[in-house]
Design a protein around this motif. Structure first.
Motif, mmCIF file in Angstrom:
data_model
loop_
_atom_site.group_PDB
_atom_site.id
_atom_site.type_symbol
_atom_site.label_atom_id
_atom_site.label_comp_id
_atom_site.label_asym_id
_atom_site.label_seq_id
_atom_site.Cartn_x
_atom_site.Cartn_y
_atom_site.Cartn_z
ATOM 1 N N ALA A 551 38.947 49.085 30.423
ATOM 2 C CA ALA A 551 37.782 48.222 30.224
ATOM 3 C C ALA A 551 37.012 47.986 31.515
ATOM 4 O O ALA A 551 35.784 47.879 31.507
ATOM 5 N N ILE A 552 37.718 47.898 32.650
ATOM 6 C CA ILE A 552 37.038 47.578 33.916
ATOM 7 C C ILE A 552 36.671 48.825 34.700
ATOM 8 O O ILE A 552 36.104 48.725 35.802
ATOM 9 N N ALA A 553 36.969 49.999 34.163
ATOM 10 C CA ALA A 553 36.756 51.242 34.919
ATOM 11 C C ALA A 553 35.298 51.424 35.327
ATOM 12 O O ALA A 553 35.004 51.918 36.425
ATOM 13 N N SER A 554 34.371 51.022 34.465
ATOM 14 C CA SER A 554 32.955 51.245 34.754
ATOM 15 C C SER A 554 32.246 49.982 35.245
ATOM 16 O O SER A 554 31.016 49.930 35.250
ATOM 17 N N LEU A 555 33.009 48.959 35.628
ATOM 18 C CA LEU A 555 32.399 47.746 36.171
ATOM 19 C C LEU A 555 32.169 47.904 37.673
ATOM 20 O O LEU A 555 32.762 48.767 38.326
ATOM 21 N N SER A 556 31.346 47.048 38.213
ATOM 22 C CA SER A 556 31.098 47.046 39.655
ATOM 23 C C SER A 556 32.324 46.501 40.376
ATOM 24 O O SER A 556 33.168 45.837 39.769
ATOM 25 N N PRO A 557 32.456 46.754 41.675
ATOM 26 C CA PRO A 557 33.604 46.224 42.422
ATOM 27 C C PRO A 557 33.721 44.705 42.312
ATOM 28 O O PRO A 557 34.829 44.176 42.195
ATOM 29 N N GLU A 558 32.595 44.011 42.342
ATOM 30 C CA GLU A 558 32.638 42.554 42.238
ATOM 31 C C GLU A 558 33.113 42.117 40.857
ATOM 32 O O GLU A 558 33.901 41.179 40.721
ATOM 33 N N GLN A 559 32.622 42.809 39.831
ATOM 34 C CA GLN A 559 33.044 42.475 38.470
ATOM 35 C C GLN A 559 34.523 42.785 38.256
ATOM 36 O O GLN A 559 35.239 42.032 37.605
ATOM 37 N N GLN A 560 34.985 43.897 38.826
ATOM 38 C CA GLN A 560 36.400 44.237 38.721
ATOM 39 C C GLN A 560 37.269 43.205 39.426
ATOM 40 O O GLN A 560 38.328 42.810 38.916
ATOM 41 N N GLU A 561 36.804 42.754 40.581
ATOM 42 C CA GLU A 561 37.572 41.757 41.332
ATOM 43 C C GLU A 561 37.697 40.461 40.530
ATOM 44 O O GLU A 561 38.760 39.840 40.486
ATOM 45 N N PHE A 562 36.601 40.051 39.898
ATOM 46 C CA PHE A 562 36.640 38.847 39.074
ATOM 47 C C PHE A 562 37.594 39.028 37.899
ATOM 48 O O PHE A 562 38.407 38.145 37.591
ATOM 49 N N ALA A 563 37.518 40.172 37.221
ATOM 50 C CA ALA A 563 38.376 40.425 36.058
ATOM 51 C C ALA A 563 39.841 40.442 36.467
ATOM 52 O O ALA A 563 40.695 39.893 35.765
ATOM 53 N N ARG A 564 40.160 41.059 37.604
ATOM 54 C CA ARG A 564 41.549 41.117 38.058
ATOM 55 C C ARG A 564 42.071 39.727 38.402
ATOM 56 O O ARG A 564 43.222 39.391 38.089
ATOM 57 N N ALA A 565 41.233 38.933 39.053
ATOM 58 C CA ALA A 565 41.656 37.581 39.419
ATOM 59 C C ALA A 565 41.919 36.745 38.175
ATOM 60 O O ALA A 565 42.895 35.992 38.106
ATOM 61 N N PHE A 566 41.060 36.879 37.195
ATOM 62 C CA PHE A 566 41.231 36.090 35.978
ATOM 63 C C PHE A 566 42.461 36.554 35.201
ATOM 64 O O PHE A 566 43.231 35.724 34.686
ATOM 65 N N ARG A 567 42.687 37.855 35.146
ATOM 66 C CA ARG A 567 43.878 38.357 34.452
ATOM 67 C C ARG A 567 45.144 37.928 35.189
ATOM 68 O O ARG A 567 46.154 37.602 34.560
ATOM 69 N N SER A 568 45.090 37.922 36.514
ATOM 70 C CA SER A 568 46.243 37.479 37.294
ATOM 71 C C SER A 568 46.596 36.037 36.942
ATOM 72 O O SER A 568 47.767 35.689 36.789
ATOM 73 N N MET A 569 45.563 35.197 36.805
ATOM 74 C CA MET A 569 45.803 33.810 36.411
ATOM 75 C C MET A 569 46.415 33.743 35.021
ATOM 76 O O MET A 569 47.352 32.981 34.767
ATOM 77 N N GLN A 570 45.918 34.552 34.097
ATOM 78 C CA GLN A 570 46.464 34.556 32.739
ATOM 79 C C GLN A 570 47.934 34.959 32.729
ATOM 80 O O GLN A 570 48.748 34.370 32.023
ATOM 81 N N LEU A 571 48.268 35.962 33.515
ATOM 82 C CA LEU A 571 49.648 36.438 33.553
ATOM 83 C C LEU A 571 50.577 35.393 34.166
ATOM 84 O O LEU A 571 51.676 35.157 33.673
ATOM 85 N N GLU A 572 50.131 34.778 35.253
ATOM 86 C CA GLU A 572 50.987 33.804 35.932
ATOM 87 C C GLU A 572 51.226 32.567 35.083
ATOM 88 O O GLU A 572 52.295 31.955 35.142
#
Length: 883
Positions: A551-572
């Motif tokens: 899903a994040i493969a075609s996002l911008s670096p900033e958008q990917q960073e936001f998505a990863r941070a939010f997913r990290s919060m969800q996982l934790e």
């Protein structure tokens, strides 16, 4: 103005026609009836010694099912070609279409356009007799007919109408070049008809009608499947990764896609032609005489799913079937042409088209039913092998059985059911997580590892507020739980059940991990004296690691960073926990009593619980403060005396407040009315003060009786601490209200486990295993006995009730931990890492349609989860027989 009745109905049909496209669920009775009918013709086609049967009636291999699917589709392709040839797509036209498709690589379409409408020509009026009217061949309308045999002159209107009908079928090449269209059928007809109506009381007939159609069908797939020698060449690529079964593969799916479009095209054409016949039969005498449905029942359908001696029929047999199809189609067409020979509106070609289209509609249905039969046969064979239809619950039970043999003894999943007890003593209660089965709780099974003290680094803790944090010195268990989700539905609905024994109690805390050594309480409740609470759990799945990465493969670096941070919060924050705190051991430590000294002190323990929960009495007023070398009995008696003193003060406070309320009430009575007056006319409540020096009856009104609520209010009771000997506690660390405990754990961090698992899934994941968030549901159910004389009553806890229970539990935890300065000595913290293995279909469809062995898939997922829980390689966790 033209009337729109027919046009409106037909327009609705065009709009809704996609919903009528072929999508036939397998009907065993209809399929076998169709095969039985076909077999009667097959017996006359083949030699008498031949005996073709259904595949289920003869031995065959799995590869034979692929051959059967290919035979069925090739039969359908040849059948479609025969019908198109009968319509007008002759060999030369088919050759041109093949050249268009294979040379120009463009879309070749079969287009049907037609229109039928009526047009008013003229109107005449003349006088005639009622006898003449009776002799008219067209039905007329006569108001108030008389039975007398006299002849009257009546005015009659004569209306002349024309019925127009045009029809065109052509092949189009979607390239603007010369000769890119081939006319297959072109028919135009105009037929007049006369309607005579009586002038008096004339009824208006809906003469003006307008019905049109325009349908297109791409023939690309069909042309691709036809060789230059005009032979069908369909085959299934068994090596293709998407090929699952003889029924579920990309080649068969393409054939079904074309057949469904063909079915939609044929339905549209047949619907238009049926409406045209209705118009003709309404207005034309010749059509009325020819009224009969175009019959295609006797046309042979050469699509038959038959085996002979364990194999499919030969191509020579298929050619014989196709020849019989052409023969019966021509015969049915000749009968229909003869039936409509006097109807000038329809040409013989159009009548032939009507018969062909009716027959064409039955072919896609027969093809899909035959293909679905292959899948149905697989399901039946699986059922015969196992003896039952396997459900999700059956699979769960099997995996519980299988895991006992799949994993090594140390790593076998264990039921999540734990007794609340000290070694050598009867349990105070039990805490379980499970699912309901026939009304009984069946504990879920989890991979579980006890975390060593040295791995924890620092003790786990529960923050009660910003100033109070309670340490847990008890055991910590890490659980890995995997649920099975079939067709989007979780096969299990989990719930927590906690139950206390009579004269026993414990504290249950539910929450999530807030860090490496912090357990955040979301809910809490104290259970005692046979209390039982049922707490539903709600699970929600996060996107799989593969889905997130895609899903994040075609996002911008900033958008990917936001998505990863939010997913990290969800996982934790997805790390669920259940903490059980035993109260007797903690009370013993709090009151400086020897271990196990309260085990048989039932009344004392209950009094202590009441003082801490209901009155929030400071523990210093109750604890033993004498020398350590005194006998245990002396220490217990000292605590009992302290408890008795506090209870005595509470009792005296209650009596004083009760007397104060009584005095105030009597004073108000004297001021409001004479004492001799009794207002018996008002609703009254009788209250008797039995503890007064002289028994006195006072009558209260309804409003005045509200004072009763104030008599025993615990919050109004204060304890004069100067009346008691305040114990002095030596060697006990005092908490600093302004100091907040900071995490120092650098070893075990449960919040990182979902992220570690996510990393593993990124490297080896088919998108089936998903991290799962576990949350507490709304409808808590509690079973409680108010006393020993009444049966337990079941009730549901409201949100307010749950908040009050949590506050009581937190107050008790604060009291027994001396505001966090005293660690909890006897506790169990169960940390749950939940994942879900998702299958797109139910159990049987996963095996039959997807050709997946769910046992192997779940085994792989369990090993992946176990490698994170146990920090071991797959090989180490397996039972010796599995290595």
């Amino acid at each position: 103005m033209r009337m729109r009745i027919f046009k409106t109905v037909f327009s609705i049909y065009i709009i809704t026609m996609p919903a009528l496209a072929m999508n036939y669920d397998f009907n065993e009775y209809q399929f076998k009836s169709s095969v039985a009918k076909a077999l009667k013709s097959v017996e006359s086609i083949l030699e008498a010694t031949r005996n073709p049967v259904l595949p289920e009636d003869t031995e065959h291999t799995y590869e034979d099912k692929y051959a059967l699917a290919e035979f069925v589709v090739n039969s359908a392709i040849a059948s479609y070609t025969n019908v198109l040839n009968h319509i007008g797509v002759k060999d030369n036209v088919l050759d041109q279409a093949l050249r268009w498709y294979k040379d120009d690589k463009s879309t070749v379409e079969l287009q049907f356009t037609a229109k039928t409408w009526t047009e008013f020509v003229k109107e005449e009026e003349r006088q005639t007799t009622n006898v003449e009217i009776e002799k008219n061949t067209i039905k007329t309308t006569i108001d108030n007919p008389t039975t007398e045999s006299k002849i009257d002159l009546i005015k009659v209107k004569t209306k002349v109408w024309d019925v127009h009908h045009t029809l065109n079928i052509q092949l189009d090449l979607n390239v603007k070049t010369k000769d890119s269209t081939i006319k297959i059928m072109n028919h135009t007809a105009t037929v007049p008809f006369i309607v005579k109506t009586v002038h008096q009381g004339e009824k208006k007939l809906p003469m003006k009608t307008n019905s049109s159609a325009n349908y297109k069908l791409s023939l690309n797939w069909l042309l691709e499947m036809i060789s230059n020698d005009k032979e069908s060449q369909f085959s299934i690529d068994r090596e293709e990764t998407s090929c699952k079964t003889p029924r579920r593969n990309v080649d068969v799916q393409k054939s079904l896609d074309f057949s469904r479009k063909l079915d939609q095209f044929a339905n549209g054409v047949d619907e238009f032609m049926s409406r045209t016949r209705m118009i003709a039969e309404k207005f034309l005498e010749s059509a009325v005489k020819a009224r009969s449905k175009i019959d295609d029942e006797d046309i042979f359908v050469p699509i038959v799913a038959l085996f002979e001696k364990g194999t499919v029929l030969s191509m020579d047999d298929l050619n014989e079937f196709l020849a019989r199809q052409v023969q019966t189609l021509q015969s049915a067409t000749a009968n229909a042409i003869d039936n409509y020979s006097e109807v000038d509106l329809f040409s013989p070609e159009q009548i032939s088209l009507g018969i062909s289209i009716r027959h064409l509609k039955s072919l896609p249905r027969e093809m899909e039913q035959s293909l679905n039969y292959v899948e149905h046969l697989l399901k039946n064979q699986l059922f015969q092998a196992i003896g039952k239809h396997v459900t999700a619950n059956d699979f769960d039970k099997f995996m519980q059985f299988h895991n006992q043999r799949f994993f090594g003894e140390e790593y076998v999943p264990k039921p999540f059911s734990y007794s609340v007890s000290r070694a050598g003593y009867y349990p105070d209660g039990v805490v379980s997580i499970g699912t309901r089965e026939a009304g009984n709780l069946v504990p879920i099974e989890t991979l579980v590892r006890k975390i060593p003290k040295e791995e924890l680094g620092s003790p786990m803790s529960i923050p009660i507020d910003s100033a109070t944090t309670v340490e847990l010195e008890g055991d910590v268990y890490l659980h890995g739980y995997m649920s099975h989700v079939w067709n989007g539905n979780d096969s299990q609905q989990q719930e927590i059940i906690a139950r206390a024994q009579q004269f026993s109690s414990f504290l249950l805390v539910i929450g999530v991990m807030g860090g490496s050594d912090s357990f955040l309480p979301k809910h809490a409740i104290v259970l005692q004296d046979k209390d039982e609470v049922v707490i539903p759990l709600i699970t929600s799945m996060l996107p799989s690691a593969k889905a997130f990465k895609d899903a994040i493969a075609s996002l911008s670096p900033e958008q990917q960073e936001f998505a990863r941070a939010f997913r990290s919060m969800q996982l934790e924050t997805s790390v669920f926990g259940v903490c059980v705190i035993q109260l007797k051991p903690q009370l013993e430590k709090l009151l400086q009593l020897p271990k196990n000294s309260l085990s048989k002190e039932i009344q004392l323990t209950q009094d202590l619980m009441s003082l801490f929960i209901e009155y929030q009495i400071p523990s210093d007023l109750l604890s033993f403060d004498g020398p350590e070398n005194l006998p245990n009995e002396v220490k217990i008696e000292a605590v009992r005396d302290h408890v008795g003193a506090v209870l005595s003060i509470i009792d005296s406070q209650k009596k004083a407040q009760l007397q104060e309320v009584k005095d105030e009430f009597k004073a108000e009575k004297k001021m409001s009315r004479p004492q001799t007056q009794k207002m018996m006319s008002r609703p009254q409540t009788r209250c008797l003060y039995e503890d007064a020096e002289e028994e006195e009856e006072i009558w209260l009104t309804d409003n005045e009786s509200q004072l009763n609520e104030l008599w025993l209010t615990d919050n109004d009771i204060s304890v004069d601490e100067s009346q008691l000997n305040e114990p002095k506690v030596d060697g006990m660390p005092q908490s600093d209200p302004g100091q907040t405990k900071m995490s120092t754990n650098t070893n075990f961090d449960p919040t990182m486990i979902p992220k570690m698992l996510d990393k593993k899934l990124e490297m080896n994941d088919d998108g089936a295993l998903k991290s799962t968030i576990v949350q507490v549901g709304e409808e808590w159910e509690r079973l409680r006995k108010k006393n020993l004389l009444v049966p337990a009553q079941r009730s549901f806890l409201s949100n307010k009730d749950k908040e009050q229970e949590k506050q009581k539990a937190m107050d008790l935890l604060t009291a027994i931990s001396r505001s966090g300065s005293l660690p909890i000595v006897q506790s169990e913290l169960h940390i749950v890492i939940a994942v879900s293995h998702c299958f797109q279909n139910d159990v049987v469809s996963t095996v039959i349609q997807d050709n997946i062995n769910p046992i192997q898939k779940v085994e792989q997922s369990m090993l992946m989860l176990g490698s994170v829980i146990y920090e071991k390689d797959d090989e180490e966790m397996l039972a010796p027989a599995q290595k």
